[in-house]
Scaffold this motif. Structure first.
Motif, short mmCIF file in Angstrom:
data_model
loop_
_atom_site.label_atom_id
_atom_site.label_comp_id
_atom_site.label_asym_id
_atom_site.label_seq_id
_atom_site.Cartn_x
_atom_site.Cartn_y
_atom_site.Cartn_z
N SER A 166 0.84 -1.19 0.00
CA SER A 166 0.00 0.00 0.00
C SER A 166 0.88 1.24 0.00
O SER A 166 1.81 1.35 0.81
N ARG A 167 0.59 2.15 -0.92
CA ARG A 167 1.37 3.39 -1.02
C ARG A 167 0.46 4.56 -1.36
O ARG A 167 -0.55 4.40 -2.05
N ASN A 189 0.29 0.25 7.49
CA ASN A 189 1.51 -0.18 6.79
C ASN A 189 1.56 0.42 5.38
O ASN A 189 1.91 -0.24 4.41
N THR A 190 1.19 1.67 5.29
CA THR A 190 1.14 2.38 4.02
C THR A 190 2.19 3.48 4.00
O THR A 190 2.24 4.33 4.88
N GLU A 191 3.00 3.44 2.97
CA GLU A 191 4.10 4.40 2.83
C GLU A 191 3.64 5.60 2.01
O GLU A 191 2.96 5.45 1.00
N LEU A 234 -2.09 9.90 -5.46
CA LEU A 234 -2.47 8.60 -5.99
C LEU A 234 -2.40 7.59 -4.85
O LEU A 234 -1.38 7.46 -4.19
N VAL A 235 -3.50 6.88 -4.63
CA VAL A 235 -3.54 5.84 -3.59
C VAL A 235 -3.51 4.49 -4.28
O VAL A 235 -4.37 4.19 -5.11
N LEU A 236 -2.51 3.68 -3.96
CA LEU A 236 -2.35 2.39 -4.61
C LEU A 236 -2.31 1.26 -3.58
O LEU A 236 -1.68 1.39 -2.53
#
Length: 461
Positions: A166-167, A189-191, A234-236
């Motif tokens: 997740s980024r 746990n998203t950078e 942008l959320v990925l």
């Protein structure tokens, strides 16, 4: 496109495709792929290794079982009710109603992306997202829940592979908020990464490289220069799952047969067969058979729901939100399973469905996401513009992926009594879902309307 683009991408690779001509399979290739000679059982490996190694006990001194994967043959299935998947089933129901074709979704993936955005939102924007997802208004409760889910999914094992990534990419001209970055990292746990969206060629390569790496090359070119030109954020999310069936299908038993797509349309497709102990129930409520098929390690399982009537699947999907209640009726039986091999991709744009589910303000110019970056004044206002999900699945004899293969199984005959085999024949449109058994979270939900189709057409739903 303006403001932020939220894209959720998921792929599940079920087993590697085997040749239809089973006799032509090269034994050395199988050995190289699976790390052991073909058809060599895990039990046999254990016997051989015991000659040189002393026995290992899975128990602590107090008698507590400390290694839950020590005996894969033990499958202590305990159904659990959950009120945290209302959104998952509602999403599945709406996508299913949009067409009668194959589909594959990752409810958890979309839920995770929206949960992160809810952390950055305020006012009506935050209220609508949380309400649609069925979240507690206390953000600390939500953070704790997702933290436990992510920790469960990131547990490493030699028996399966699950890559969860997740980024959040934010333009390098924005002043990102460190508090939001810290919360995203600690609880989800998203950078948070800055990228030069004004240089779309470089930005697209960086994003595509990250996605391709996590999905093991399954999604090599997620975004193009045009997709991210003018984007602010942008959320990925990516989810890549590979697991082998606990009770695998014998390749030699795979034979072509008829799949009834509709009362007037039939397709000849390869069907796999296996007979073993599975958790199963005949649901009167849905007039369907429900089968639970675990993967090695028993942490993940695929549930197959096959209607008794050829045109019975819409009835199931219409009230799919109540399906969880039927899980308490699952009992262990000897089941003859006949399941088609299938492989397909699915790409969906979910903006419309989210709006139908109450997430509207987030797509408007008045959306409020101040948590992501400072200075959220027009024309720099961040809003959601697109929600995309790309997914794919491949299922065959070895499971939902070949990481380790056990072709010889030891059948437990004790306690069978008068248990007569029941049949589950998936020769008509059926639905399935894959869940993490520890947290009861739905990783994927889907429908197989025609197992012969493999296209990944873009679906506006």
């Amino acid at each position: 496109m303006t403001s932020s683009l939220c894209i959720v991408i998921f792929t599940v690779c079920s087993t590697l495709c085997l040749s239809k001509d089973v006799e032509s399979i090269d034994s050395q290739a199988l050995s190289n792929t699976f790390g052991m000679p073909p058809y060599k059982s895990r039990a046999l490996e254990a016997v051989e290794s015991s000659v040189q190694a002393s026995a290992v006990t899975p128990f602590a001194p107090n008698g507590t079982l400390v290694d839950l994967d020590y005996w894969d043959s033990v499958d202590d299935f305990t159904p659990a009710s959950s009120d945290y998947d209302i959104f998952d089933w509602a999403l599945t129901k709406r996508v299913a109603a949009s067409s009668e074709e194959n589909f594959l979704l990752s409810p958890l993936g979309l839920k995770l992306a929206l949960a992160i955005l809810a952390e950055a939102a305020t006012g009506i924007t935050q209220t609508e997202i949380s309400s649609a997802l069925g979240f507690d208004l206390d953000r600390k409760v939500v953070r704790k829940k997702f933290s436990s889910i992510i920790q469960s999914l990131q547990r490493k094992s030699s028996q399966y592979i699950l890559n969860l990534g997740s980024r959040i990419y934010v333009t390098n001209t924005a002043e990102t908020r460190q508090r939001f970055a810290a919360i995203a990292q600690e609880h989800y746990n998203t950078e948070l990464k800055t990228v030069d969206f004004n240089n779309p060629d470089v930005a697209a390569k960086e994003i595509n490289s990250w996605v391709s790496n996590l999905t093991q090359g399954r999604i090599p070119n997620l975004v193009s220069e045009g997709d991210i030109s003018g984007v602010v954020a942008l959320v990925l999310n990516t989810l890549y799952f590979k697991g082998s069936w606990r009770h695998q299908f014998a390749p030699n038993d795979t034979k072509p047969d008829i799949f009834y797509v509709t009362p007037t349309t039939q397709k000849t497709v390869p069907f796999m067969k296996v007979s073993d102990k599975f958790y199963y129930t005949e649901s009167e409520k849905y007039d369907a058979k429900i089968l639970r098929m675990t993967y090695l390690g028993n942490k993940f399982a695929m549930y197959i729901i096959v209607p008794n009537a050829l045109k019975g699947l819409p009835r199931i999907l219409t009230s799919v939100g109540n399906l969880r209640g039927e899980m308490s009726n699952l009992q262990e039986h000897t089941v003859d399973v006949i399941l088609p091999k299938f492989k397909f991709e699915y790409t969906s744009q979910l903006d419309g469905i989210l709006k139908e589910m109450g997430v509207r303000h987030a797509f408007e110019n008045t959306a409020s996401f101040p948590g992501i970056a400072r200075g959220q004044q027009a024309p720099n206002q961040i809003r959601m513009s697109k929600v995309l999900q790309r997914s794919g699945i491949e299922v065959n004899e070895l499971g939902s992926v070949a990481y380790s293969a056990t072709v010889v199984s030891l059948e437990n005959k004790f306690g069978e009594g008068t248990d007569s085999p029941v049949e589950v024949i998936a020769n008509k449109p059926f639905m399935f879902f894959i869940q993490d058994e520890a947290t009861r979270q739905l990783l994927f939900t889907g429908r197989v309307s025609d197992p012969s189709l493999t296209d990944g057409a873009f679906k506006l739903v």
